[in-house]
Write a protein that holds these residues in place. Structure first.
Motif, PDB file in Angstrom:
ATOM      1  N   GLU A  38       0.648  -1.639   0.208  1.00 49.04           N
ATOM      2  CA  GLU A  38      -0.135  -0.762   0.200  1.00 49.04           C
ATOM      3  C   GLU A  38       0.602   0.728  -0.074  1.00 49.04           C
ATOM      4  OE1 GLU A  38      -4.086   1.009   0.728  1.00 49.04           O
ATOM      5  OE2 GLU A  38      -3.065  -0.580  -0.412  1.00 49.04           O
ATOM      6  N   ALA A  89      -6.939   6.287  -3.244  1.00 49.73           N
ATOM      7  CA  ALA A  89      -8.740   6.304  -3.133  1.00 49.73           C
ATOM      8  C   ALA A  89      -9.222   5.934  -4.587  1.00 49.73           C
ATOM      9  CB  ALA A  89      -9.121   7.645  -2.795  1.00 49.73           C
ATOM     10  N   ASP A  92      -7.801   2.857  -5.968  1.00 48.58           N
ATOM     11  CA  ASP A  92      -8.785   1.497  -5.305  1.00 48.58           C
ATOM     12  C   ASP A  92     -10.200   1.392  -6.080  1.00 48.58           C
ATOM     13  OD1 ASP A  92      -7.468   1.266  -3.535  1.00 48.58           O
ATOM     14  OD2 ASP A  92      -7.790   2.445  -1.937  1.00 48.58           O
ATOM     15  N   LEU A  96     -12.099  -1.344  -7.919  1.00 58.75           N
ATOM     16  CA  LEU A  96     -13.459  -1.877  -7.596  1.00 58.75           C
ATOM     17  C   LEU A  96     -14.010  -2.049  -9.076  1.00 58.75           C
ATOM     18  CD1 LEU A  96     -14.467   0.237  -4.341  1.00 58.75           C
ATOM     19  CD2 LEU A  96     -14.210  -2.528  -4.782  1.00 58.75           C
ATOM     20  N   ALA A 167     -13.148   8.218   0.577  1.00 61.41           N
ATOM     21  CA  ALA A 167     -11.803   7.498   0.342  1.00 61.41           C
ATOM     22  C   ALA A 167     -12.169   6.080   1.758  1.00 61.41           C
ATOM     23  CB  ALA A 167     -10.700   8.246   0.499  1.00 61.41           C
ATOM     24  N   TRP A 168     -12.458   6.432   2.284  1.00 61.43           N
ATOM     25  CA  TRP A 168     -12.761   4.817   3.256  1.00 61.43           C
ATOM     26  C   TRP A 168     -13.467   4.598   3.128  1.00 61.43           C
ATOM     27  CZ3 TRP A 168     -17.369   4.749   5.540  1.00 61.43           C
ATOM     28  CH2 TRP A 168     -18.789   5.766   6.081  1.00 61.43           C
ATOM     29  N   LEU A 170     -14.271   3.355   0.186  1.00 61.05           N
ATOM     30  CA  LEU A 170     -13.614   2.296  -1.070  1.00 61.05           C
ATOM     31  C   LEU A 170     -13.312   1.226  -0.025  1.00 61.05           C
ATOM     32  CD1 LEU A 170     -12.189   4.854  -3.462  1.00 61.05           C
ATOM     33  CD2 LEU A 170     -14.950   3.966  -3.556  1.00 61.05           C
ATOM     34  N   ARG A 171     -12.763   1.639   1.442  1.00 65.48           N
ATOM     35  CA  ARG A 171     -12.308   0.559   1.628  1.00 65.48           C
ATOM     36  C   ARG A 171     -13.086  -0.591   2.545  1.00 65.48           C
ATOM     37  NH1 ARG A 171      -8.347   4.896   1.542  1.00 65.48           N
ATOM     38  NH2 ARG A 171      -7.134   4.749   0.513  1.00 65.48           N
ATOM     39  N   HIS A 172     -14.597   0.473   3.051  1.00 65.51           N
ATOM     40  CA  HIS A 172     -14.321  -0.379   4.514  1.00 65.51           C
ATOM     41  C   HIS A 172     -16.135  -1.154   3.782  1.00 65.51           C
ATOM     42  CE1 HIS A 172     -11.466   0.218   7.498  1.00 65.51           C
ATOM     43  NE2 HIS A 172     -11.464   1.842   6.659  1.00 65.51           N
ATOM     44  N   PRO A 174     -17.225  -1.201   0.283  1.00 62.40           N
ATOM     45  CA  PRO A 174     -16.812  -1.607  -1.330  1.00 62.40           C
ATOM     46  C   PRO A 174     -18.153  -2.020  -2.036  1.00 62.40           C
ATOM     47  CG  PRO A 174     -15.508  -3.010   0.047  1.00 62.40           C
ATOM     48  CD  PRO A 174     -16.215  -2.866   0.589  1.00 62.40           C
TER      49      PRO A 174
END
Length: 192
Positions: A38, A89, A92, A96, A167-168, A170-172, A174
């Motif tokens: 990362e 982000a 990411d 996705l 941005a969070w 996209l990670r938490h 998706p």
């Protein structure tokens, strides 16, 4: 400080002391030495965002160096960064989209705002006029948020759809992001 005993002349900055590597070689080295994948991706993306490198700079460095750690990761990240994904982000989000089988958006599409200033859209599904903006923490500042809202409103008034994701998310979340992007594309006529 790191030392290298094998540096092609193309990787050495010809001016100044002490001798040092060209930015493209420095970015590849920093990405290889990063503590995590990362972090390596962030280094490469930031280098393109800050215009320290461009085009095929990193690809040329890697072609000259057969034993690069994280070779594939650096090449893939550089390719996406050249295509306009300039933050973790945004990388990411692109991942996705690809995993979900959605059409690939153009990145960093230039639009002019009402004052004539150039604005860059993070992701744009042009055929369906769907924009996706990925917001970092600085977008929470009220003045920045209001500027974002004005730009979004202008796009909506022109008939485009705009989706915003922190941005969070996209990670938490998706799956939720993908569901919303897919729904917006279908509402705009995407047959997928």
């Amino acid at each position: 400080m790191h030392r290298s005993t094998r540096l092609p002349v193309e990787d050495v900055l010809a001016v100044g002391q002490p001798r040092r590597t060209m930015p493209s070689r420095s970015i590849v080295d920093a990405a290889q030495w990063a503590g995590t994948d990362e972090e390596a991706r962030a280094i490469v993306a930031a280098a393109f965002q800050q215009r320290l490198v461009g085009g095929d700079d990193l690809h040329r460095v890697i072609a000259r160096a057969p034993r690069i750690r994280r070779r594939r990761l650096i090449l893939e990240t550089a390719t996406d960064a050249v295509g306009g994904a300039h933050s973790l982000a945004e990388l990411d989000f692109l991942g996705l989209v690809r995993r979900a089988g959605l059409p690939e958006p153009s990145r960093q599409t230039v639009r002019r705002d009402s004052t004539g200033r150039r604005r860059y859209l993070d992701a744009y599904f042009q055929e369906w006029r769907v924009h996706v903006e990925v917001d970092g923490a600085h977008h929470l500042d009220p003045a920045h948020a209001w500027a974002d809202m004005r730009r979004q409103n202008a796009l909506w008034m022109e008939g485009d759809r705009v989706l915003r994701f922190p941005a969070w998310a996209l990670r938490h979340h998706p799956a939720e992001v993908v569901t919303q992007v897919r729904a917006a594309l279908r509402a705009a006529g995407w047959p997928g």
